[in-house]
Design an enzyme around this catalytic site. Structure first.
Site, short mmCIF file in Angstrom:
data_model
loop_
_atom_site.label_atom_id
_atom_site.label_comp_id
_atom_site.label_asym_id
_atom_site.label_seq_id
_atom_site.Cartn_x
_atom_site.Cartn_y
_atom_site.Cartn_z
N GLU A 31 0.85 -1.20 0.00
CA GLU A 31 0.00 0.00 0.00
C GLU A 31 0.88 1.25 0.00
O GLU A 31 1.88 1.31 0.74
CB GLU A 31 -0.88 -0.06 1.25
N HIS A 32 0.53 2.22 -0.82
CA HIS A 32 1.29 3.46 -0.99
C HIS A 32 2.71 3.20 -1.47
O HIS A 32 3.63 3.96 -1.19
CB HIS A 32 1.31 4.29 0.31
N THR A 33 2.88 2.09 -2.15
CA THR A 33 4.18 1.77 -2.75
C THR A 33 4.18 2.12 -4.23
O THR A 33 5.24 2.32 -4.81
CB THR A 33 4.49 0.27 -2.59
N ASP A 34 2.99 2.17 -4.85
CA ASP A 34 2.98 2.33 -6.33
C ASP A 34 3.64 3.62 -6.78
O ASP A 34 4.51 3.62 -7.64
CB ASP A 34 1.57 2.12 -6.93
N GLY A 118 -16.04 5.07 -2.02
CA GLY A 118 -15.24 5.54 -0.89
C GLY A 118 -14.87 4.45 0.09
O GLY A 118 -14.61 4.71 1.27
N GLY A 120 -12.33 2.26 -0.57
CA GLY A 120 -10.95 1.82 -0.83
C GLY A 120 -10.90 0.65 -1.78
O GLY A 120 -9.92 -0.10 -1.81
N SER A 123 -13.63 2.25 -6.88
CA SER A 123 -14.79 2.47 -7.74
C SER A 123 -14.44 3.43 -8.89
O SER A 123 -14.89 3.25 -10.02
CB SER A 123 -15.95 3.03 -6.93
N ASP A 168 -4.52 0.91 -9.05
CA ASP A 168 -5.96 0.65 -9.19
C ASP A 168 -6.36 0.43 -10.64
O ASP A 168 -7.09 -0.49 -10.98
CB ASP A 168 -6.77 1.82 -8.61
N TYR A 220 -3.80 12.45 0.99
CA TYR A 220 -3.15 11.47 0.10
C TYR A 220 -2.00 12.15 -0.66
O TYR A 220 -0.88 11.64 -0.69
CB TYR A 220 -4.17 10.90 -0.90
C1 GLA Z 1 -5.21 4.64 -3.81
C2 GLA Z 1 -4.46 5.05 -5.07
C3 GLA Z 1 -3.44 3.98 -5.47
C4 GLA Z 1 -2.55 3.58 -4.30
C5 GLA Z 1 -3.41 3.28 -3.07
C6 GLA Z 1 -2.57 3.01 -1.85
O1 GLA Z 1 -6.02 3.53 -4.06
O2 GLA Z 1 -5.34 5.26 -6.14
O3 GLA Z 1 -2.66 4.44 -6.55
O4 GLA Z 1 -1.59 4.56 -4.02
O5 GLA Z 1 -4.30 4.33 -2.77
O6 GLA Z 1 -1.83 1.86 -2.00
#
Ligand code: GLA
Length: 377
Positions: A31-34, A118, A120, A123, A168, A220
């Site tokens: 998560e939050h690695t992309d 909303g 996560g 959508s 996503d 974010y």
């Molecule tokens: C959201 C963003 C993704 C990713 C996640 C966290 O879904 O759209 O690109 O950064 O948060 O992993």
């Protein structure tokens, strides 16, 4: 859903169109690695978006959002941007295709979805991917699949105000039934991993806290900015590949907050690789441990959790659930839980009652079914 879309389409446009669909996603870990050039490990799910679309031979898009009961018309030039946020996703996809040289014109559409908003579960990526895939198909543009994902991502950046990574939209376009995908967000190489927890006696279930997350204009983008600042101090393009030793060495050159953000990301990169390796060996216990580590990292260092999700993760831990963590961008939404079959019923009952007692309503239980991504129906 298809039936309802079709009825509305006929009423509004007195014709029939083609049907396209795309999916929301889960992410097992990463998560939050992309946007840090790291690894993610998502899969598309059996909840998504369906749109009926027909070219109308004009320069105008006529769109109806069935779930919101809202209609909107817009042109395809930059100044035609609609105000409704749902319509901006479709408008953004059109604009991004045009910017890439794609020749498209107006169309009529009715769409509906069953990805909770909303929560996560992406959508918005499902919406973008459905239209990117459909327009590519209907206008025979020949856009490759990665570019379709990038069109969705650029839509978020340029028309919706979220500087998201690629996870996503990638998951939504490339998803494959029964498989997770490990994507290296720096090289964009990816691999499908067969994923069938039931075969090992586990179930994967989401608990939606119903705390709505809103990434637009949210912290974010601040998280991303923190990571970029630290990468710069380290002399790297991305945080990817940085070590804890390197981070320690620049600790006095960065803020305490940026330090915590980077510490989480560096830990998360290793956890994704650990989980992929453990899965290969059927070692679900290690998978689960890393999920908890991610949760508390996201909560304490990255600070994207909330009270309700910490409550659910703690409850899972106390109940002997193998792994549990906040999923997606954060600030609300779901936990993703890896639960042994024999503990499942007891855990779900306990999560419902304890959560309801504290927060006045039950969390929504969503069993995960890994499914296909963007497609023509
Ligand atoms: C959201 C963003 C993704 C990713 C996640 C966290 O879904 O759209 O690109 O950064 O948060 O992993």
């Amino acid at each position: 859903m298809k039936q309802r879309i079709s009825e509305k389409f006929r009423t509004l446009f007195s014709e029939e169109g083609d049907f396209f669909a795309s999916a929301g996603r889960i992410n097992l870990i990463g998560e939050h690695t992309d946007y840090n050039g790291g690894f993610v490990f998502p899969g598309a799910i059996d909840k998504g978006m369906i749109a009926e679309i027909r070219l109308n031979g004009t320069g105008t898009v006529r769109a109806f959002a069935l779930d919101l009961d809202e209609y909107c018309e817009f042109g395809m030039n930059e100044e035609d941007a609609p105000v409704q946020s749902w319509a901006r996703y479709i408008f953004g996809v059109c604009r991004e295709i045009i910017k890439r040289g794609g020749k498209i014109s107006g169309f009529d559409t009715v769409f509906s979805g069953d990805v909770p908003l909303g929560a996560g579960m992406s959508s918005s990526a499902a919406l973008e991917s459905t239209f990117a895939f459909a327009l590519d198909n209907l206008f025979a543009l020949g856009i490759d699949k990665f570019e379709l994902a990038r069109i969705g991502q650029s839509t978020e950046h340029n028309y919706c105000g979220v500087k998201c990574g690629i996870m996503d939209q990638f998951a939504s376009v490339f998803g494959k039934k029964g498989h997770l995908m490990r994507l290296d967000c720096r090289s964009m190489e990816f691999e499908y991993f067969p994923f069938d927890p039931a075969q090992h006696g586990y179930r994967l279930v989401l608990l939606n806290s119903l705390v709505k997350h809103e990434l637009v204009g949210s912290p974010y983008n601040d998280r991303r900015a923190s990571c970029e600042r630290v990468a710069k101090v380290l002399g790297q393009e991305f945080l990817r590949g940085a070590t804890m030793e390197q981070l320690e060495a620049v600790k006095d050159k960065i803020s305490e907050e940026d330090y915590m953000r980077a510490r989480y990301v560096i830990g998360e990169e290793k956890r994704v690789l650990d989980v992929c390796e453990a899965l290969g060996k059927g070692d679900y216990e290690t998978v689960g441990k890393r999920m908890y580590e991610t949760h508390w990292g996201m909560s304490r260092d990255y600070e994207v959790s909330c009270e309700e999700l910490d409550f659910l993760a703690s409850l899972a831990e106390e109940s002997g659930v193998t792994g549990s963590r906040i999923m997606g961008g954060g600030f609300g939404g779901c936990t993703i839980n890896l639960v042994k079959e024999e503990l499942y019923d007891g855990f779900i009952a306990k999560a419902k009652s304890a959560f309801a007692e504290k927060y006045g309503h039950e969390p929504i239980v969503i069993d995960v079914v890994i499914s296909d991504g963007a497609r023509k129906l």
